[in-house]
Design a protein around this motif. Structure first.
Motif, PDB file in Angstrom:
ATOM      1  N   ALA A  24       0.838  -1.205   0.000  1.00 29.05           N
ATOM      2  CA  ALA A  24       0.000   0.000   0.000  1.00 29.05           C
ATOM      3  C   ALA A  24       0.870   1.251   0.000  1.00 29.05           C
ATOM      4  O   ALA A  24       0.602   2.210  -0.738  1.00 29.05           O
ATOM      5  N   GLY A  59      -6.881  -0.061   4.467  1.00 29.54           N
ATOM      6  CA  GLY A  59      -6.708   0.911   3.380  1.00 29.54           C
ATOM      7  C   GLY A  59      -6.061   2.220   3.774  1.00 29.54           C
ATOM      8  O   GLY A  59      -5.908   3.102   2.929  1.00 29.54           O
ATOM      9  N   GLY A  60      -5.681   2.343   5.033  1.00 29.46           N
ATOM     10  CA  GLY A  60      -5.035   3.588   5.471  1.00 29.46           C
ATOM     11  C   GLY A  60      -6.014   4.524   6.151  1.00 29.46           C
ATOM     12  O   GLY A  60      -7.216   4.435   5.923  1.00 29.46           O
ATOM     13  N   PRO A  61      -5.471   5.452   6.968  1.00 28.33           N
ATOM     14  CA  PRO A  61      -6.332   6.319   7.783  1.00 28.33           C
ATOM     15  C   PRO A  61      -7.300   7.147   6.941  1.00 28.33           C
ATOM     16  O   PRO A  61      -6.883   7.882   6.053  1.00 28.33           O
ATOM     17  N   GLY A  62      -8.584   7.012   7.258  1.00 31.78           N
ATOM     18  CA  GLY A  62      -9.603   7.759   6.518  1.00 31.78           C
ATOM     19  C   GLY A  62      -9.760   7.309   5.080  1.00 31.78           C
ATOM     20  O   GLY A  62     -10.237   8.070   4.232  1.00 31.78           O
ATOM     21  N   ALA A  63      -9.375   6.073   4.777  1.00 32.18           N
ATOM     22  CA  ALA A  63      -9.490   5.544   3.412  1.00 32.18           C
ATOM     23  C   ALA A  63     -10.932   5.685   2.907  1.00 32.18           C
ATOM     24  O   ALA A  63     -11.877   5.711   3.702  1.00 32.18           O
ATOM     25  N   PRO A  64     -11.103   5.777   1.590  1.00 30.23           N
ATOM     26  CA  PRO A  64     -12.461   5.846   1.044  1.00 30.23           C
ATOM     27  C   PRO A  64     -13.286   4.627   1.454  1.00 30.23           C
ATOM     28  O   PRO A  64     -12.743   3.559   1.748  1.00 30.23           O
ATOM     29  N   PRO A  87     -13.054  11.274  -7.769  1.00 33.31           N
ATOM     30  CA  PRO A  87     -12.506  10.300  -6.813  1.00 33.31           C
ATOM     31  C   PRO A  87     -11.161  10.737  -6.237  1.00 33.31           C
ATOM     32  O   PRO A  87     -10.354  11.365  -6.908  1.00 33.31           O
ATOM     33  N   ASN A  88     -10.966  10.368  -4.990  1.00 31.67           N
ATOM     34  CA  ASN A  88      -9.734  10.679  -4.295  1.00 31.67           C
ATOM     35  C   ASN A  88      -8.668   9.659  -4.695  1.00 31.67           C
ATOM     36  O   ASN A  88      -8.557   8.585  -4.099  1.00 31.67           O
ATOM     37  N   VAL A  89      -7.885  10.015  -5.677  1.00 28.83           N
ATOM     38  CA  VAL A  89      -6.987   9.058  -6.331  1.00 28.83           C
ATOM     39  C   VAL A  89      -5.904   8.514  -5.399  1.00 28.83           C
ATOM     40  O   VAL A  89      -5.648   7.304  -5.378  1.00 28.83           O
ATOM     41  N   VAL A  90      -5.276   9.377  -4.631  1.00 30.77           N
ATOM     42  CA  VAL A  90      -4.153   8.924  -3.815  1.00 30.77           C
ATOM     43  C   VAL A  90      -4.634   7.886  -2.795  1.00 30.77           C
ATOM     44  O   VAL A  90      -4.141   6.756  -2.737  1.00 30.77           O
ATOM     45  N   SER A  91      -5.637   8.247  -2.025  1.00 27.66           N
ATOM     46  CA  SER A  91      -6.135   7.331  -0.997  1.00 27.66           C
ATOM     47  C   SER A  91      -6.762   6.079  -1.594  1.00 27.66           C
ATOM     48  O   SER A  91      -6.633   4.987  -1.043  1.00 27.66           O
ATOM     49  N   VAL A 106      -4.095   3.639  -2.642  1.00 28.18           N
ATOM     50  CA  VAL A 106      -3.520   2.962  -1.479  1.00 28.18           C
ATOM     51  C   VAL A 106      -4.440   1.817  -1.039  1.00 28.18           C
ATOM     52  O   VAL A 106      -3.989   0.689  -0.800  1.00 28.18           O
ATOM     53  N   TRP A 123       1.461   6.104   9.733  1.00 30.82           N
ATOM     54  CA  TRP A 123       0.535   4.969   9.698  1.00 30.82           C
ATOM     55  C   TRP A 123       1.250   3.677  10.143  1.00 30.82           C
ATOM     56  O   TRP A 123       0.830   3.009  11.086  1.00 30.82           O
ATOM     57  N   PRO A 150      -4.271  14.509  -7.111  1.00 33.00           N
ATOM     58  CA  PRO A 150      -5.494  14.084  -7.810  1.00 33.00           C
ATOM     59  C   PRO A 150      -6.624  13.712  -6.856  1.00 33.00           C
ATOM     60  O   PRO A 150      -6.449  12.865  -5.992  1.00 33.00           O
ATOM     61  N   GLY A 151      -7.766  14.374  -7.028  1.00 29.98           N
ATOM     62  CA  GLY A 151      -8.914  14.103  -6.170  1.00 29.98           C
ATOM     63  C   GLY A 151      -8.726  14.546  -4.731  1.00 29.98           C
ATOM     64  O   GLY A 151      -9.384  14.040  -3.820  1.00 29.98           O
ATOM     65  N   PRO A 173     -11.999  12.030   8.465  1.00 30.05           N
ATOM     66  CA  PRO A 173     -11.199  12.713   7.434  1.00 30.05           C
ATOM     67  C   PRO A 173     -10.231  11.764   6.732  1.00 30.05           C
ATOM     68  O   PRO A 173      -9.698  10.841   7.336  1.00 30.05           O
ATOM     69  N   ASN A 174     -10.026  12.043   5.478  1.00 29.08           N
ATOM     70  CA  ASN A 174      -9.118  11.273   4.660  1.00 29.08           C
ATOM     71  C   ASN A 174      -7.687  11.740   4.919  1.00 29.08           C
ATOM     72  O   ASN A 174      -7.194  12.676   4.291  1.00 29.08           O
TER      73      ASN A 174
END
Lengths: 414, 414
Positions: free
Chosen positions: A46, A229-234, A281-285, A288, B58, B231-232, B281-282
Motif C-alpha cells: 500500500a 486501506g489507510g487512515p480515513g481511506a475511502p 474520486p480521491n486518487v491517492v487514498s 492505497v 501509519w 489528484p482528487g 477525514p481522509n
C-alpha cells in the motif's frame, strides 16, 4: 495460564495457514497491535503504491494519468475487489466518499422507494454516525416522511412491522462485537416489506459476509479497518443489482452521471452502481486502498474467520485462567458464533489500563465509560501475540500499573 | 512573433519574483504543463509528506497517530491554511469531502435559512456538477421548496429578484475563464435578500479572493487545481462567521458533532465551522494537500495574479503575432481583468490539436465540441514556457500535425 502451554501456542503459529501473510505488512517493532478494528495496519504494498502514485503518476504523467494510469476507473476497480469479500457478484459495489456519506445515499434511495412508510428502524446502540445521518435526512424530508426509531436488540424482531420503511443495522456492534444474523434479520424484514441497509464497518474483511445470498438491499462499509486501506481511506457502497434500475440517490455529482464528460446541463443518472459516485474520486487514498486489498487475493474469508475465532477464544481462555484478571467482565457475547473479531471487557480502571497497555506496547482501545476493546486481525496477528498481550495485561492489573499511566487518549477514531 | 523578442522573454524570467518557486515542484522533463487548472503539478514536499504519513505515521504509530500526529486536527489545519488565500479570517474554512458534497451542504444550509423562497439561481454555463447538486436537493425537498433556474450571463443581474433564495455561481468559468465581479454580484444579490454561494474551483489559488470583504455567505472550492493538493484532493468549505450560529447542514456525520468522541445517541451539531465535517477525514490525501499549501506560505495572491496576467497576455500576444494561428478564435474575455488564469480558443480541429500538443510535450486541454484550453500557473510556469508552447502550437497547426495525432483523450477530470 495453566491449561494452554507456551509450546502449544507456538505450535499453532507453526501450522497457521495465514502465518506468512504477516510478512505482507510493515509492523512496528515490539508492539502487539490489537486495534486493527479501528485502523488496519499497513500492507507494505500500500505504501509502495502511494509512493508510486505521488512520485511517478502524479508528478510525471500529471493530468494524462486519468487515462494512462486508469485513475478514472479506480472506484469500480476497488469496488470489484471488495465485492467477493462481502459476498457480492460483480457490478454491485463501488468505492467512494466516506461511510457516513454513503449511508446518506442509500438511506435516501431506500426512503424514495418506500413512498408510504416513514420509519427508519435501528438499534439504540448503533454507531452514532449512522443514527445521525438519519437525523440529517429527517431534517430535509420532514418528520412525516422520515423519522428514526431505535430499539434494543431484544425487541428488534418484534419491531419489524409494516410501519417500518427501512431497517438500518450495523452487522457487528462497535462496542461489544456482537454479530447479528444477517440472513435471518433480512428475511424477517423483507417479509414485512422493509428495505434493509447493512453497515459492514466492523465486519467487512473480518468475517465471511453473504450480501447476495442474504438478499440484502443496500450495504455500506469502511476501507480503513479490516481492509487496511489507510487512515480515513475511502468507503464503499453496495446496491443489489435488482434495485439499480429503480433507485435514485440525491448526491447527484458529475461522476454519477451517465456521461460525465459530456458536460450536459441536466443530470442523467448512470443506470448502474456508478450513480452512487458523486465528486471526483480521491486518487491517492483510493490507490492505497486498491493496493492494500491485494493482501486478500489469495485467502478466503472462511480461513480468516477461523483464525479470528481461534485468536479470540485463546484470549478469553488465557484471561479466564488468570486469577488476577477476574475483575475483567466480558461484555461481548460468549458464544464465538455471535461475535465479530473483537472482544470487550468492562473494568472500573479500563481507561488507565488501556493507557498502561499502550505504554507497554499493547495497542488496545478504550470506550467510555469503562470498556476495554481488543481487536483480532488474523492477517497479521500471531497466537504468540495473544499470549504476550494477556501477559502484559496481567502485569498491568496485578501491579496496578494503570495508576501511573500517562498516555493521553482523548480523541480516537473507531 | 515579431514584436516580442526571445531576449525580452528571457529577461522576464530573470526578474520574475516567483521564479524560484518552480524549484518547489517536481515537474516532468521536456514538458510545458498548461493544465494546472485541471490538476496542479506536484510540490516536492507534498510527496515527501505522503511518504511520511504512510511509512512512518501509519506504519509505526498506527491508531495513536490521531493524537500524536494531529490527524484529528487536519480538516481545521488545512482550512486555516486556505483561509488567507481566499480572503477569509480564521474559523470560517474547513477541509473535507469533495467540492460537490460541500456544495450540497451549503445549498441545503442556505435553503433552510430562506424559508419562503424556493429558487436557486445559477448560470446555464456553470460547471455541470454544481447544477446537478441542486437537482439532487430538489429531489429531496420537492420542486416547491427548491428549484433551479439558470440564466445567461447577460441577464444575470436582472434575474436577481426577491424570488431568488440562493444565488450559486462559479467565480471563474471552467470553459472560458470568464471572471465574475464577486463584490458587485454579491452586493446586488444581498440587496434582494438573496444568499450567495461562490464556487471557487477555478479561482482559489489563482487570483486574490476577498470572501470576507465581499460579504460572501458561503463558498466551496477544490484542493487539486491551483492548490496543487494531488489528484482528487479533499475540497474545502467556507461559511461566514456571522451565519455559523444560524445554519445547519444535513450531512450530520459524527465529525460534525459537538463532541464526536462522546458517542452520544442524538446529534448535537458543533456551533462553528466544524459542523460542516461529516465522516472520518481522509488523512493521507489531506496531509498531502496540507504540505502542498506550504508553497503559498511566502507569496501573496497579488504577486500570483500579476504573473498570471503577464503569462496569459504573453500567450495572446504571441498567438496574435503569428499568421498561422489566425484561425484560433479567443473565446475568453479579451480584457485581462475579466479572466481567471486560463485562456480558451475555438478551432475546428481543437481535438486533434490538443492531442498533437500533448504528444509534443505541451499539456493543454480540450473541451467539446471545439475548445482548446490553456491554464497558467504562475508558481511553476516560466515566460519561456509560454514561448515554447506557442512555437509548438504553431508547428502543429502550420504542419497539420493534428491530422496524425493518436493520443486518446476520452475521459478527463476538469
Amino acid at each position: 495460564m495453566a491449561h494452554i502451554s507456551e509450546e502449544q501456542i507456538a505450535q499453532w503459529d507453526l501450522i497457521d495457514p495465514l502465518a506468512e501473510k504477516r510478512e505482507a505488512f510493515t509492523l512496528p517493532a515490539n508492539t502487539v497491535y490489537l486495534d486493527g478494528n479501528s485502523l488496519g495496519a499497513m500492507p507494505t504494498a500500500a505504501a509502495l503504491r502511494g509512493k508510486q502514485v505521488l512520485e511517478h503518476q502524479w508528478a510525471n504523467d500529471l493530468i494524462t494519468s486519468w487515462n494512462t494510469h486508469s485513475w478514472i476507473d479506480l472506484p469500480a476497480t476497488v469496488g470489484e475487489k471488495i465485492a467477493p469479500l462481502i459476498g457480492a457478484a460483480p457490478e454491485q459495489v463501488i468505492c467512494c466518499d466516506s461511510t457516513s456519506i454513503n449511508l446518506f445515499k442509500v438511506l435516501a434511495s431506500a426512503m424514495t422507494l418506500q413512498k408510504n412508510r416513514s420509519q427508519v428502524l435501528s438499534l439504540a446502540g448503533n454507531f452514532p454516525t449512522d443514527l445521525y445521518m438519519v437525523e440529517g435526512l429527517t431534517a430535509l424530508l420532514g418528520e412525516s416522511h422520515c423519522h428514526l426509531k431505535t430499539v434494543d436488540e431484544d425487541t428488534l424482531e418484534e419491531a419489524l412491522t409494516s410501519e417500518v420503511a427501512v431497517l438500518m443495522l450495523t452487522q457487528v456492534d462497535f462496542r461489544t462485537g456482537r454479530l447479528l444474523d444477517m440472513q435471518r434479520v433480512t428475511h424477517l424484514a423483507h417479509k414485512q416489506g422493509i428495505l434493509v441497509i447493512w453497515d459492514l464497518a466492523h465486519s467487512a474483511g473480518a468475517l465471511p459476509i453473504a450480501l447476495d445470498e442474504c438478499d440484502v438491499d443496500f450495504a455500506v462499509g469502511c476501507g480503513y479497518k479490516y481492509f487496511n486501506g489507510g487512515p480515513g481511506a475511502p468507503a464503499f457502497v453496495y446496491v443489489a443489482k435488482r434495485l439499480q434500475a429503480h433507485v435514485s440517490q440525491p448526491l447527484k455529482g458529475w461522476m454519477g452521471h451517465k456521461q460525465p464528460f459530456a458536460f450536459a446541463q441536466g443530470y442523467e443518472q448512470a443506470d448502474n452502481i456508478t450513480q452512487y459516485l458523486c465528486g471526483t474520486p480521491n486518487v491517492v487514498s483510493m490507490s492505497v486502498l486498491d493496493a492494500a486489498l491485494e493482501v486478500f487475493a489469495d485467502v478466503n474469508m472462511q480461513q480468516i474467520r477461523e483464525k479470528s475465532e481461534a485468536l479470540s477464544e485463546l484470549f478469553i481462555a488465557l484471561v479466564e485462567a488468570e486469577v488476577a484478571l477476574s475483575d475483567l467482565v466480558l461484555v461481548s457475547p460468549r458464544a464465538t458464533k455471535d461475535r465479530g473479531s473483537q472482544l470487550a471487557f468492562e473494568h472500573e480502571h479500563a481507561h488507565g489500563i488501556c493507557q498502561a497497555l499502550i505504554e507497554l506496547g499493547v495497542i488496545a482501545d478504550f470506550r467510555a465509560p469503562n470498556i476495554l476493546r481488543f481487536g483480532f486481525t488474523p492477517l497479521y496477528l500471531r497466537y504468540q501475540d495473544i499470549l504476550t498481550s494477556v501477559q502484559i495485561l496481567t502485569q498491568v492489573i496485578q501491579q496496578k500499573v494503570y495508576l501511573q499511566a500517562q498516555y493521553n487518549k482523548q480523541n480516537k477514531v473507531t
